[in-house]
Design a protein around this motif. Structure first.
Motif, PDB file in Angstrom:
ATOM      1  N   LEU A  16       0.860  -1.360  -0.095  1.00  0.00           N
ATOM      2  CA  LEU A  16      -0.163  -0.204   0.014  1.00  0.00           C
ATOM      3  C   LEU A  16       0.628   1.317  -0.037  1.00  0.00           C
ATOM      4  CD1 LEU A  16      -3.173  -1.087   1.116  1.00  0.00           C
ATOM      5  CD2 LEU A  16      -2.830   1.134   1.844  1.00  0.00           C
ATOM      6  N   ILE A  17       1.834   1.243   0.879  1.00  0.00           N
ATOM      7  CA  ILE A  17       2.697   2.335   0.895  1.00  0.00           C
ATOM      8  C   ILE A  17       3.557   2.586  -0.328  1.00  0.00           C
ATOM      9  CG2 ILE A  17       5.018   3.204   1.918  1.00  0.00           C
ATOM     10  CD1 ILE A  17       3.805   1.929   4.439  1.00  0.00           C
ATOM     11  N   LEU A  18       4.077   1.426  -1.028  1.00  0.00           N
ATOM     12  CA  LEU A  18       4.824   1.632  -2.222  1.00  0.00           C
ATOM     13  C   LEU A  18       3.762   2.107  -3.383  1.00  0.00           C
ATOM     14  CD1 LEU A  18       7.061  -1.580  -2.318  1.00  0.00           C
ATOM     15  CD2 LEU A  18       7.832   0.813  -2.231  1.00  0.00           C
ATOM     16  N   GLY A  19       2.460   1.581  -3.319  1.00  0.00           N
ATOM     17  CA  GLY A  19       1.687   2.021  -4.232  1.00  0.00           C
ATOM     18  C   GLY A  19       1.401   3.305  -4.256  1.00  0.00           C
ATOM     19  N   GLY A  20       1.295   3.761  -3.102  1.00  0.00           N
ATOM     20  CA  GLY A  20       0.943   5.287  -2.771  1.00  0.00           C
ATOM     21  C   GLY A  20       1.698   6.184  -3.209  1.00  0.00           C
ATOM     22  N   PHE A  21       3.219   5.668  -2.906  1.00  0.00           N
ATOM     23  CA  PHE A  21       4.335   6.503  -3.473  1.00  0.00           C
ATOM     24  C   PHE A  21       4.357   6.458  -5.144  1.00  0.00           C
ATOM     25  CE2 PHE A  21       8.947   6.441  -4.775  1.00  0.00           C
ATOM     26  CZ  PHE A  21       9.276   7.575  -4.226  1.00  0.00           C
ATOM     27  N   PHE A  22       4.203   5.427  -5.564  1.00  0.00           N
ATOM     28  CA  PHE A  22       4.231   5.411  -7.073  1.00  0.00           C
ATOM     29  C   PHE A  22       3.112   6.478  -7.672  1.00  0.00           C
ATOM     30  CE2 PHE A  22       3.115   3.438 -11.237  1.00  0.00           C
ATOM     31  CZ  PHE A  22       4.375   3.417 -11.933  1.00  0.00           C
ATOM     32  N   TYR A  23       1.750   6.294  -6.907  1.00  0.00           N
ATOM     33  CA  TYR A  23       0.905   7.309  -7.528  1.00  0.00           C
ATOM     34  C   TYR A  23       1.188   8.513  -7.354  1.00  0.00           C
ATOM     35  CZ  TYR A  23      -3.554   9.542  -7.736  1.00  0.00           C
ATOM     36  OH  TYR A  23      -4.530  10.739  -7.921  1.00  0.00           O
ATOM     37  N   TYR A  24       1.806   8.915  -6.187  1.00  0.00           N
ATOM     38  CA  TYR A  24       2.163  10.495  -5.920  1.00  0.00           C
ATOM     39  C   TYR A  24       3.217  11.013  -6.933  1.00  0.00           C
ATOM     40  CZ  TYR A  24       4.161  14.403  -4.150  1.00  0.00           C
ATOM     41  OH  TYR A  24       4.774  15.751  -3.989  1.00  0.00           O
ATOM     42  N   ARG A  25       4.244  10.078  -7.311  1.00  0.00           N
ATOM     43  CA  ARG A  25       5.416  10.421  -8.107  1.00  0.00           C
ATOM     44  C   ARG A  25       4.952  10.392  -9.642  1.00  0.00           C
ATOM     45  NH1 ARG A  25       9.958  12.445  -6.703  1.00  0.00           N
ATOM     46  NH2 ARG A  25      11.187  11.131  -8.121  1.00  0.00           N
ATOM     47  N   GLU A 101       0.420  19.367 -14.934  1.00  0.00           N
ATOM     48  CA  GLU A 101       2.032  19.432 -14.364  1.00  0.00           C
ATOM     49  C   GLU A 101       1.971  18.058 -13.306  1.00  0.00           C
ATOM     50  OE1 GLU A 101       5.372  21.789 -11.789  1.00  0.00           O
ATOM     51  OE2 GLU A 101       3.424  22.614 -12.335  1.00  0.00           O
ATOM     52  N   TYR A 102       2.794  17.204 -13.683  1.00  0.00           N
ATOM     53  CA  TYR A 102       2.871  15.962 -12.635  1.00  0.00           C
ATOM     54  C   TYR A 102       4.288  16.270 -12.016  1.00  0.00           C
ATOM     55  CZ  TYR A 102      -0.650  14.025 -15.585  1.00  0.00           C
ATOM     56  OH  TYR A 102      -1.960  13.856 -16.188  1.00  0.00           O
ATOM     57  N   VAL A 103       4.587  15.334 -10.723  1.00  0.00           N
ATOM     58  CA  VAL A 103       5.673  15.275 -10.162  1.00  0.00           C
ATOM     59  C   VAL A 103       6.681  15.078 -10.931  1.00  0.00           C
ATOM     60  CG1 VAL A 103       6.897  14.736  -8.120  1.00  0.00           C
ATOM     61  CG2 VAL A 103       4.494  15.266  -8.127  1.00  0.00           C
ATOM     62  N   ASN A 104       6.682  13.715 -11.656  1.00  0.00           N
ATOM     63  CA  ASN A 104       7.649  13.315 -12.526  1.00  0.00           C
ATOM     64  C   ASN A 104       7.029  12.690 -14.017  1.00  0.00           C
ATOM     65  OD1 ASN A 104       9.458  13.428 -10.509  1.00  0.00           O
ATOM     66  ND2 ASN A 104      10.278  11.492 -10.785  1.00  0.00           N
ATOM     67  N   SER A 105       7.988  12.899 -14.826  1.00  0.00           N
ATOM     68  CA  SER A 105       7.257  12.095 -16.138  1.00  0.00           C
ATOM     69  C   SER A 105       7.368  10.555 -16.289  1.00  0.00           C
ATOM     70  CB  SER A 105       8.093  12.857 -17.353  1.00  0.00           C
ATOM     71  OG  SER A 105       9.507  12.251 -17.375  1.00  0.00           O
ATOM     72  N   LEU A 106       6.667   9.926 -17.074  1.00  0.00           N
ATOM     73  CA  LEU A 106       6.725   8.501 -17.379  1.00  0.00           C
ATOM     74  C   LEU A 106       7.157   8.516 -18.934  1.00  0.00           C
ATOM     75  CD1 LEU A 106       3.306   7.485 -15.781  1.00  0.00           C
ATOM     76  CD2 LEU A 106       5.702   6.662 -15.301  1.00  0.00           C
ATOM     77  N   PRO A 107       7.789   7.212 -19.412  1.00  0.00           N
ATOM     78  CA  PRO A 107       8.261   7.266 -20.671  1.00  0.00           C
ATOM     79  C   PRO A 107       7.062   7.302 -21.571  1.00  0.00           C
ATOM     80  CG  PRO A 107       9.100   5.570 -19.327  1.00  0.00           C
ATOM     81  CD  PRO A 107       8.004   6.367 -18.474  1.00  0.00           C
ATOM     82  N   TRP A 108       6.153   6.667 -21.458  1.00  0.00           N
ATOM     83  CA  TRP A 108       4.924   6.671 -22.624  1.00  0.00           C
ATOM     84  C   TRP A 108       4.250   7.907 -22.448  1.00  0.00           C
ATOM     85  CZ3 TRP A 108       5.653   3.260 -18.631  1.00  0.00           C
ATOM     86  CH2 TRP A 108       4.690   3.412 -17.170  1.00  0.00           C
ATOM     87  N   ARG A 109       4.072   8.772 -21.423  1.00  0.00           N
ATOM     88  CA  ARG A 109       3.521   9.928 -21.457  1.00  0.00           C
ATOM     89  C   ARG A 109       4.323  11.101 -22.125  1.00  0.00           C
ATOM     90  NH1 ARG A 109       1.427  10.886 -15.694  1.00  0.00           N
ATOM     91  NH2 ARG A 109       3.541  11.526 -15.254  1.00  0.00           N
ATOM     92  N   GLY A 110       5.685  11.166 -22.210  1.00  0.00           N
ATOM     93  CA  GLY A 110       6.440  12.150 -22.565  1.00  0.00           C
ATOM     94  C   GLY A 110       7.485  12.476 -21.731  1.00  0.00           C
ATOM     95  N   TYR A 111       8.605  13.191 -22.328  1.00  0.00           N
ATOM     96  CA  TYR A 111       9.714  13.521 -21.536  1.00  0.00           C
ATOM     97  C   TYR A 111       9.658  14.597 -20.694  1.00  0.00           C
ATOM     98  CZ  TYR A 111      12.041  11.163 -25.376  1.00  0.00           C
ATOM     99  OH  TYR A 111      12.793  10.437 -26.274  1.00  0.00           O
ATOM    100  N   SER A 112       8.681  15.681 -20.705  1.00  0.00           N
ATOM    101  CA  SER A 112       8.328  16.432 -19.620  1.00  0.00           C
ATOM    102  C   SER A 112       7.183  16.186 -18.615  1.00  0.00           C
ATOM    103  CB  SER A 112       7.774  17.877 -20.725  1.00  0.00           C
ATOM    104  OG  SER A 112       7.572  18.903 -19.853  1.00  0.00           O
ATOM    105  N   ALA A 113       7.414  16.810 -17.515  1.00  0.00           N
ATOM    106  CA  ALA A 113       6.389  16.863 -16.590  1.00  0.00           C
ATOM    107  C   ALA A 113       4.994  17.637 -16.870  1.00  0.00           C
ATOM    108  CB  ALA A 113       7.114  17.276 -15.153  1.00  0.00           C
TER     109      ALA A 113
END
Length: 123
Positions: A16-25, A101-113
């Motif tokens: 649950l903690i890891l899932g919450g951290f991944f969601y937030y990031r 604006e996201y905290v971090n980017s994802l490869p399939w979403r793009g290079y920018s936050a």
């Protein structure tokens, strides 16, 4: 028997903690707003995940160091293919873009936050 139950509860809490951290990031929308300026370019690029990346030149100037003048630039990713193609056709025009604006980017979403999700106006 009691140690197995404790292990499963502990494992569940860690997941649950890891899932919450991944969601937030990667999925938590940190901010959203509108940027306006002249569209410089929109390109489709990437090695594994092809994403749309663009740059908007905003009016006004900023100085990164004393004595230097530089224009304001907004670099972004585009989430929707139709929006990206509409921007490519109208390159060089003045756009008002809504972005998230996201905290971090994802490869399939793009290079920018910063991810543009809609065009408000084209002039």
């Amino acid at each position: 028997m009691k140690s197995k139950k404790t292990l499963f509860i502990s494992l569940g809490i860690v997941m649950l903690i890891l899932g919450g951290f991944f969601y937030y990031r990667y999925y938590f929308v940190f901010g959203e707003g509108v940027k306006a300026g002249q569209l410089n370019y929109v390109v489709k690029k990437g090695y594994l995940f092809k994403t749309y990346e663009g740059k908007l030149i905003q009016t006004g100037f900023r100085t990164g160091q004393p004595g230097a003048i530089q224009s304001n630039e907004f670099e972004f990713s585009v989430s929707d293919k139709d929006i990206a193609e509409k921007m490519m056709v109208n390159s060089g025009k003045t756009f008002e873009l809504h972005y998230k604006e996201y905290v971090n980017s994802l490869p399939w979403r793009g290079y920018s936050a910063f991810v543009v999700d809609s065009i408000i106006s084209i002039k």
